[in-house]
Write an enzyme that holds these catalytic residues in place. Structure first.
Site, PDB file in Angstrom:
ATOM      1  N   ASP A 134       2.081   2.583   7.844  1.00  0.00           N
ATOM      2  CA  ASP A 134       0.880   1.834   7.423  1.00  0.00           C
ATOM      3  C   ASP A 134       1.278   0.523   6.749  1.00  0.00           C
ATOM      4  O   ASP A 134       0.973   0.287   5.581  1.00  0.00           O
ATOM      5  CB  ASP A 134       0.018   2.702   6.490  1.00  0.00           C
ATOM      6  CG  ASP A 134      -1.431   2.204   6.425  1.00  0.00           C
ATOM      7  OD1 ASP A 134      -1.737   1.195   7.076  1.00  0.00           O
ATOM      8  OD2 ASP A 134      -2.241   2.826   5.712  1.00  0.00           O
TER       9      ASP A 134
ATOM     10  N   ASP B 270       0.857  -1.192   0.000  1.00  0.00           N
ATOM     11  CA  ASP B 270       0.000   0.000   0.000  1.00  0.00           C
ATOM     12  C   ASP B 270       0.892   1.241   0.000  1.00  0.00           C
ATOM     13  O   ASP B 270       0.659   2.211   0.702  1.00  0.00           O
ATOM     14  CB  ASP B 270      -0.912  -0.022   1.229  1.00  0.00           C
ATOM     15  CG  ASP B 270      -2.082   0.944   1.121  1.00  0.00           C
ATOM     16  OD1 ASP B 270      -2.307   1.495   0.019  1.00  0.00           O
ATOM     17  OD2 ASP B 270      -2.772   1.164   2.130  1.00  0.00           O
TER      18      ASP B 270
HETATM   19  N1  LIG Z   1       3.456   6.668  14.003  1.00  0.00           N
HETATM   20  C1  LIG Z   1       2.635   7.691  13.717  1.00  0.00           C
HETATM   21  N2  LIG Z   1       2.892   8.937  14.168  1.00  0.00           N
HETATM   22  C2  LIG Z   1       2.085   9.965  13.902  1.00  0.00           C
HETATM   23  N3  LIG Z   1       0.961   9.868  13.179  1.00  0.00           N
HETATM   24  C3  LIG Z   1       0.635   8.663  12.681  1.00  0.00           C
HETATM   25  C4  LIG Z   1       1.443   7.511  12.914  1.00  0.00           C
HETATM   26  N4  LIG Z   1       0.891   6.459  12.283  1.00  0.00           N
HETATM   27  C5  LIG Z   1      -0.223   6.930  11.682  1.00  0.00           C
HETATM   28  N5  LIG Z   1      -0.388   8.258  11.920  1.00  0.00           N
HETATM   29  C6  LIG Z   1      -1.454   9.125  11.413  1.00  0.00           C
HETATM   30  O1  LIG Z   1      -2.647   8.381  11.266  1.00  0.00           O
HETATM   31  C7  LIG Z   1      -3.062   8.329   9.891  1.00  0.00           C
HETATM   32  C8  LIG Z   1      -3.608   6.960   9.551  1.00  0.00           C
HETATM   33  O2  LIG Z   1      -2.604   5.978   9.765  1.00  0.00           O
HETATM   34  P1  LIG Z   1      -2.410   4.750   8.784  1.00  0.00           P
HETATM   35  O3  LIG Z   1      -1.420   3.833   9.419  1.00  0.00           O
HETATM   36  O4  LIG Z   1      -2.115   5.229   7.411  1.00  0.00           O
HETATM   37  O5  LIG Z   1      -3.834   4.055   8.858  1.00  0.00           O
HETATM   38  P2  LIG Z   1      -4.916   3.705   7.732  1.00  0.00           P
HETATM   39  O6  LIG Z   1      -4.830   2.235   7.618  1.00  0.00           O
HETATM   40  O7  LIG Z   1      -6.185   4.202   8.316  1.00  0.00           O
HETATM   41  O8  LIG Z   1      -4.539   4.409   6.436  1.00  0.00           O
HETATM   42  C9  LIG Z   1      -1.821   8.725   9.103  1.00  0.00           C
HETATM   43  O9  LIG Z   1      -2.144   9.340   7.885  1.00  0.00           O
HETATM   44  C10 LIG Z   1      -1.097   9.677  10.022  1.00  0.00           C
HETATM   45  O10 LIG Z   1      -1.600  10.978   9.898  1.00  0.00           O
HETATM   46 MG   LIG Z   2      -2.825   4.890   5.516  1.00  0.00          MG
END
Ligand SMILES: Nc1ncnc2c1ncn2[C@@H]1O[C@H](COP(=O)(O)OP(=O)(O)O)[C@@H](O)[C@H]1O
Ligand SMILES: [Mg+2]
Length: 261
Positions: free
Chosen positions: A213, A196
């Site tokens: 992610d 992804d």
């Molecule tokens: N380690 C992290 N530190 C800060 N913000 C985070 C972190 N991981 C995720 N986020 C925030 O949360 C959002 C969603 O996380 P993500 O892992 O991409 O989940 P999803 O599966 O919903 O896309 C990211 O776009 C970011 O803004």
């Molecule tokens: Mg994401």
């Protein structure tokens, strides 16, 4: 935890959950500092409380992002460091379509098809993927802890605001170079394909790109790993091209990565 304490906790949570159900729909449930809200079910709230009593975190400070299948909270550890709590939503039935990402991955071969608690496995999978990357020196948020559907990792950003993703950043040619080099290192050093890889799942920080992610990432031995890699390359190439960068042909990049020893 003593019985009395856990009873107290239960009733406290119950009260919160009751008052919650009387409230309006989701929109005001995501204010900073308001931790217990419509998206978290009771077992998840219990998991968070347990993480507090186990000193994994000191408290939960606010929400960062709300998706359909997961929500991310800003938590603070006892040493005042900021952590990100990625909480997979148990009620989301969408996890079914992700089953092949799990059961076809040799690391999760033992998982029976049709397993109910895919969501816990999915969280564990993201944790393992992060750990594999972190150990291989790939820039990812450092994984800290996994329990049930809650993944704890270093917070990338300042004061509860995550760093900007590539999508919302100003792009330079060097970002493209870094992105391709991350794909390469994922493949050769972590033995993973992201699955992804896109402008949404890459932070641009002062010290370079940070990829996150990783729930969809699969082992190279996954039967579709090459196809996923092609898709990752296509997606990121399209993005950089759109932003006016000089990009290599996707197929050439694919061959370069797969054939490099
Ligand atoms: N380690 C992290 N530190 C800060 N913000 C985070 C972190 N991981 C995720 N986020 C925030 O949360 C959002 C969603 O996380 P993500 O892992 O991409 O989940 P999803 O599966 O919903 O896309 C990211 O776009 C970011 O803004
Ligand atoms: Mg994401």
């Amino acid at each position: 935890m003593t019985d009395i304490l856990s009873k107290k906790l239960e009733s406290k949570i119950d009260k919160k959950l009751i008052s919650k159900s009387k409230r309006r729909e989701l929109d005001d449930g995501f204010k900073k500092g308001k931790v217990i809200n419509e998206v978290l079910d009771k077992p998840t709230v219990m998991t968070l409380y347990k993480m507090i009593t186990d000193h994994v975190i000191a408290y939960v400070n606010g929400s960062v992002s709300a998706g359909k299948e997961s929500v991310v909270f800003w938590g603070v550890a006892e040493d005042d460091s900021n952590v990100a709590l990625k909480i997979y939503l148990v009620s989301t039935s969408n996890f079914k379509k992700r089953e092949p990402y799990l059961t076809d991955d040799p690391r999760f071969r033992h998982v029976k098809k049709g397993t109910k608690n895919l969501v816990y496995l999915w969280a564990k999978k993201e944790y393992r993927n992060l750990s594999q990357c972190y150990d291989a020196g790939i820039p990812v948020p450092r994984p800290l802890y996994i329990t049930k559907n809650v993944l704890t990792m270093d917070f990338v950003g300042v004061n509860g605001s995550p760093s900007k993703s590539l999508l919302t950043s100003e792009i330079e040619q060097n970002d493209y170079t870094q992105a391709i080099s991350i794909l390469k290192d994922l493949y050769h050093k972590a033995k993973l394909v992201h699955g992804d890889f896109s402008e949404y799942n890459i932070f641009k920080t002062d010290s370079g790109l940070v990829v996150f992610d990783l729930g969809s990432a699969v082992d190279l031995r996954h039967p579709n790993s090459k196809e996923f890699l092609k898709r990752d390359i296509n997606n990121i190439t399209r993005f950089f091209k759109k932003r006016g960068m000089i990009v290599k042909n996707s197929d050439d990049v694919f061959m370069e990565i797969v054939n490099e020893l």
